[in-house]
Structure formats: C-alpha cells, structure tokens
Design an enzyme around this catalytic site. Structure first.
Site, PDB file in Angstrom:
ATOM      1  N   LYS A 112       0.839  -1.208   0.000  1.00  0.00           N
ATOM      2  CA  LYS A 112       0.000   0.000   0.000  1.00  0.00           C
ATOM      3  C   LYS A 112       0.872   1.257   0.000  1.00  0.00           C
ATOM      4  O   LYS A 112       0.545   2.250  -0.640  1.00  0.00           O
ATOM      5  CB  LYS A 112      -0.916   0.020   1.222  1.00  0.00           C
ATOM      6  CG  LYS A 112      -2.123  -0.895   1.087  1.00  0.00           C
ATOM      7  CD  LYS A 112      -3.084  -0.670   2.233  1.00  0.00           C
ATOM      8  CE  LYS A 112      -4.215  -1.666   2.225  1.00  0.00           C
ATOM      9  NZ  LYS A 112      -5.005  -1.621   3.462  1.00  0.00           N
ATOM     10  N   LYS A 193      -5.086 -11.456  -5.996  1.00  0.00           N
ATOM     11  CA  LYS A 193      -6.309 -11.634  -5.191  1.00  0.00           C
ATOM     12  C   LYS A 193      -7.367 -10.622  -5.619  1.00  0.00           C
ATOM     13  O   LYS A 193      -7.032  -9.487  -5.987  1.00  0.00           O
ATOM     14  CB  LYS A 193      -5.897 -11.523  -3.717  1.00  0.00           C
ATOM     15  CG  LYS A 193      -6.553 -10.453  -2.966  1.00  0.00           C
ATOM     16  CD  LYS A 193      -6.110 -10.226  -1.579  1.00  0.00           C
ATOM     17  CE  LYS A 193      -6.077  -8.701  -1.445  1.00  0.00           C
ATOM     18  NZ  LYS A 193      -6.104  -8.140  -0.155  1.00  0.00           N
ATOM     19  N   LYS A 196     -10.930  -4.746  -3.727  1.00  0.00           N
ATOM     20  CA  LYS A 196     -11.865  -3.642  -3.966  1.00  0.00           C
ATOM     21  C   LYS A 196     -11.194  -2.529  -4.739  1.00  0.00           C
ATOM     22  O   LYS A 196     -11.847  -1.749  -5.404  1.00  0.00           O
ATOM     23  CB  LYS A 196     -12.320  -3.066  -2.615  1.00  0.00           C
ATOM     24  CG  LYS A 196     -13.231  -3.962  -1.813  1.00  0.00           C
ATOM     25  CD  LYS A 196     -13.643  -3.226  -0.537  1.00  0.00           C
ATOM     26  CE  LYS A 196     -14.115  -4.156   0.540  1.00  0.00           C
ATOM     27  NZ  LYS A 196     -13.606  -3.810   1.867  1.00  0.00           N
TER      28      LYS A 196
HETATM   29  P1  TYM Z   1     -11.089  -6.037   4.101  1.00  0.00           P
HETATM   30  O1  TYM Z   1     -12.107  -4.975   4.253  1.00  0.00           O
HETATM   31  O2  TYM Z   1     -10.033  -5.851   3.068  1.00  0.00           O
HETATM   32  O3  TYM Z   1     -11.791  -7.420   3.808  1.00  0.00           O
HETATM   33  C1  TYM Z   1     -12.824  -7.961   4.621  1.00  0.00           C
HETATM   34  C2  TYM Z   1     -12.662  -9.465   4.697  1.00  0.00           C
HETATM   35  O4  TYM Z   1     -12.675 -10.033   3.378  1.00  0.00           O
HETATM   36  C3  TYM Z   1     -11.549 -10.881   3.199  1.00  0.00           C
HETATM   37  N1  TYM Z   1     -11.118 -10.814   1.794  1.00  0.00           N
HETATM   38  C4  TYM Z   1     -10.968 -11.881   1.001  1.00  0.00           C
HETATM   39  N2  TYM Z   1     -11.157 -13.199   1.220  1.00  0.00           N
HETATM   40  C5  TYM Z   1     -10.944 -14.046   0.178  1.00  0.00           C
HETATM   41  N3  TYM Z   1     -10.544 -13.623  -1.049  1.00  0.00           N
HETATM   42  C6  TYM Z   1     -10.341 -12.306  -1.323  1.00  0.00           C
HETATM   43  N4  TYM Z   1      -9.975 -11.913  -2.531  1.00  0.00           N
HETATM   44  C7  TYM Z   1     -10.556 -11.372  -0.267  1.00  0.00           C
HETATM   45  N5  TYM Z   1     -10.453 -10.019  -0.177  1.00  0.00           N
HETATM   46  C8  TYM Z   1     -10.792  -9.694   1.094  1.00  0.00           C
HETATM   47  C9  TYM Z   1     -10.488 -10.322   4.133  1.00  0.00           C
HETATM   48  O5  TYM Z   1      -9.526 -11.310   4.447  1.00  0.00           O
HETATM   49  C10 TYM Z   1     -11.314  -9.896   5.321  1.00  0.00           C
HETATM   50  O6  TYM Z   1     -11.528 -10.987   6.190  1.00  0.00           O
HETATM   51  N6  TYM Z   1      -7.873  -5.258   7.827  1.00  0.00           N
HETATM   52  C11 TYM Z   1      -9.131  -5.861   7.507  1.00  0.00           C
HETATM   53  C12 TYM Z   1     -10.281  -5.364   8.357  1.00  0.00           C
HETATM   54  C13 TYM Z   1     -10.077  -5.472   9.837  1.00  0.00           C
HETATM   55  C14 TYM Z   1     -10.103  -6.651  10.616  1.00  0.00           C
HETATM   56  C15 TYM Z   1      -9.902  -6.231  11.953  1.00  0.00           C
HETATM   57  C16 TYM Z   1     -10.249  -7.996  10.302  1.00  0.00           C
HETATM   58  C17 TYM Z   1      -9.881  -4.424  10.682  1.00  0.00           C
HETATM   59  N7  TYM Z   1      -9.772  -4.888  11.960  1.00  0.00           N
HETATM   60  C18 TYM Z   1      -9.845  -7.156  13.006  1.00  0.00           C
HETATM   61  C19 TYM Z   1     -10.204  -8.908  11.362  1.00  0.00           C
HETATM   62  C20 TYM Z   1     -10.004  -8.494  12.672  1.00  0.00           C
HETATM   63  C21 TYM Z   1      -9.473  -5.551   6.061  1.00  0.00           C
HETATM   64  O7  TYM Z   1      -9.005  -4.589   5.501  1.00  0.00           O
HETATM   65  O8  TYM Z   1     -10.408  -6.346   5.509  1.00  0.00           O
END
Ligand code: TYM
Length: 328
Positions: A112, A193, A196
């Site tokens: 990032k 992967k 978004k």
């Molecule tokens: P975020 O918003 O990017 O994604 C939310 C969840 O979706 C999963 N994910 C995927 N799983 C499979 N294939 C993909 N291509 C894919 N893209 C996203 C992510 O693994 C996630 O579970 N940092 C985290 C948010 C967060 C969080 C936390 C998660 C903040 N605090 C505490 C767990 C515990 C994030 O940006 O997720």
C-alpha cells in the site's frame, strides 16, 4: 459462556464475492455459536484518503449489506469502529508496546505504501489498530480471508509481548480461514487476489452486481489454452472459478469433479454464473428492503455500540491498570 469472536471489514469500494466467501459467509454461519462482534472499520478506511460524503454513505450501506447477507442484529453486534473510542485508546497503548520493525515488515503495508505519494503514519499503524479491535473484545476466534493471516500473527505477537511485559491481559486470538474461498482471485488476473481497489471492469463481482453483469464478468473470466476442464492440468483461472462455484454451493470436491470434469469452458462458466446469481439475488432483494429504512440501520448501530462498549471499556480499564496509567 460462549467464546467471543471479532472480525472487521472496511467500508471502502463495494463488497465483493472475495469478501463474502473469504469472511462474511462464515460470519453468518457462526453467529449463533459464539458471541460475535462485527466491525465496520472506518478508522482503517481513512488510512488512505476517502471522500468524506462517500465514506459516510458507505458505512451505512455496509451495515445494510451485513444484515442482508444474514447477520441477525438481535443476536450479533454490528458496530462502527469510530463510534467506540476504546478502539483508538487501546490502539495507542498497544502502539507503545510494538516494535516498529514488526510493522515495517508487513506485506500489506509495503504494497500500500508503494502506491502512495506520501505515506501516512496511519498506514504503518494499521495492524496495531487491527490488533486493538480484536484484543479489545478478548476475541478467541477471528474469521478472515487468507490475506489477513499476517496481520493476525502480528496481533498475537503484540498480545504476547504485552502480556509478558505487563502481565496476562489479553486472550490469544486464533485465525479461522474457510476451507474453500480463503483467497478468491481476480477474474481478469487469476494470479492476483480479488480486491476492492482494482479498477479492471471484469476484475471483481460486487455483491450488488446485476445478474446480467455477473454473468458477463464470469463469461469473460481469464482461463487457459485448454478447451475444457481437466483437473490435472487446469490453470489458476479455472481453479478460481471452480472454487467460487464450490464455495457458493457448499458442495464436496467429488461433487465438483463429477459435475465439471471434461466440461467445455463456455458451459462450465454458465454453471458457475448461475450458482453465483442464485446466491446473490436474494441478498440483493433484502439489501434493497433494508436500506429503504436508514432509521432502522442507525438504531441497529447505536444499540450494538452500547452493548459492546461495556466489554470494550472493561478491557481499556484493565490495560490501563496493567500499564500503571491513572484510573480514577
Ligand atoms: P477487508 O475490508 O479488506 O476485507 C474484509 C474481509 O474479506 C476478506 N477478503 C478476502 N477473502 C478471500 N478472497 C479475497 N480476494 C478477499 N479479499 C478480502 C479479508 O480477508 C477480510 O476478512 N484489515 C481488515 C479489516 C479489519 C479486521 C480487523 C479484520 C480491521 N480490523 C480485526 C479482522 C479483525 C481488512 O481490511 O479487511
């Protein structure tokens, strides 16, 4: 007492089938088994500039989506991270117990940071805030997609370091990944992967994509030079489409093999598209009903924040005591 679970999703872009299969679908499945808290992590979103009006709207829309996929706000808490000041309070205390080198090693930080002209400090602190989200609720289980595994290891390292510096304070959280769908790849680039932030028109399927759009994107998905499905030699694109099918339909490896072996790619894609459309259509109908009443969503977010603030404040108090901060 039921074990506690926490996980979060950022209110940026549009939630896609990677988010759904990697995390959200599991959240729905386990919501009655554990005491669950699901975070709309807006403080993580602002580590990269977001247009304020758009962010505000996306937070409420995401709350609507979480209910539309099947989370039941009567049994499970859906919270907006910034509504609960304890997240940032704990994050600061954990920051002070985290070596900077641990943060600089994070692969998401490195990728990032590369994409930004100026790298905000928040981007480096991002995983500490994430550790705070989890440790604040003493969560034992964190259901996420595979891309969050490194951040969760770091959360455990921070918890362990804090506990050894100041005494047992935090529960050690375990990572929970789905058996299929932990890493959904981009339809156009199956070596990356699904994300978004990628801009390609056929990269991701949004949970709100129209059935025609879903079908078009899948029909255009990158495959390989084989004409038909061959389980021995198939490339990443075909593997990804079959994993999407399997995760949506919750079928066994044997079933998928029997259904798809030798099938021409055009026919295979039609089946995958039909399965995705069948799963998303009812979610889209519910989403439209729920978001027609923003007052309802506001009520859910407020009630959830009140409910979880009791645990959150308790952990902040315990942490302050452990560190020797003043508590009246
Ligand atoms: P975020 O918003 O990017 O994604 C939310 C969840 O979706 C999963 N994910 C995927 N799983 C499979 N294939 C993909 N291509 C894919 N893209 C996203 C992510 O693994 C996630 O579970 N940092 C985290 C948010 C967060 C969080 C936390 C998660 C903040 N605090 C505490 C767990 C515990 C994030 O940006 O997720």
């Amino acid at each position: 007492m039921k074990a506690r679970v926490f996980s979060g999703i950022q209110p940026t872009g549009s939630p896609h089938i990677g988010n759904y299969l990697g995390a959200l679908k599991n959240w729905v499945k386990i919501q009655h088994e554990y005491e669950c808290i699901w975070g709309i992590v807006d403080l993580h979103a602002i580590t990269i500039y977001q247009k304020p009006e758009e962010l505000r709207q996306k937070i409420v829309e995401l709350a609507g989506m979480l209910i539309a996929i099947g989370l039941d706000p009567a049994h499970t808490s859906i919270v907006v991270q910034s509504m609960i000041p304890a997240h940032t309070e704990l994050a600061w205390m954990l920051t002070c117990a985290t070596p900077i080198g641990w943060l600089e090693r994070m692969t998401q930080y490195k990728s990032k940071a590369q994409a930004q002209e100026t790298v905000g400090d928040g981007l480096l602190q991002y995983p500490v805030l994430m550790a705070a989200d989890i440790l604040l609720y003493q969560a034992a289980i964190v259901p996420v997609g595979d891309d969050q595994s490194q951040h969760l290891e770091l959360a455990r390292d921070i918890a362990q370091r804090f506990n050894s510096m100041y005494g047992e304070t935090f529960v050690m959280p375990a990572t929970s990944l789905p058996s299929v769908g932990a890493r959904v790849m981009g339809l156009d680039e199956p070596d990356k992967k699904m994300s978004k932030s990628s801009t390609g028109p056929n990269h991701a399927i949004s949970l709100l994509d129209d059935p025609k759009v879903i079908t078009k994107k899948i029909m255009r998905a990158t495959t390989d030079s084989n004409p038909a499905v061959d389980f021995e030699t198939m490339g990443a694109g075909v593997k990804n489409l079959l994993a999407i099918y399997q995760a949506f339909t919750e079928t066994s490896d044997d079933h998928v093999k029997a259904e798809f072996d030798g099938l021409r790619y055009g026919d295979m894609k039609k089946k995958v598209a039909a399965a995705v459309v069948a799963a998303l259509e009812p979610i889209q109908v519910r989403y439209r009903e729920i978001t027609a009443d923003p007052g309802y969503l506001e009520g859910v977010l407020k009630a959830s924040a009140e409910r979880v603030s009791v645990f959150a404040n308790d952990t902040v108090y315990k942490t302050k005591r452990a560190m020797g901060l003043y508590t009246a």
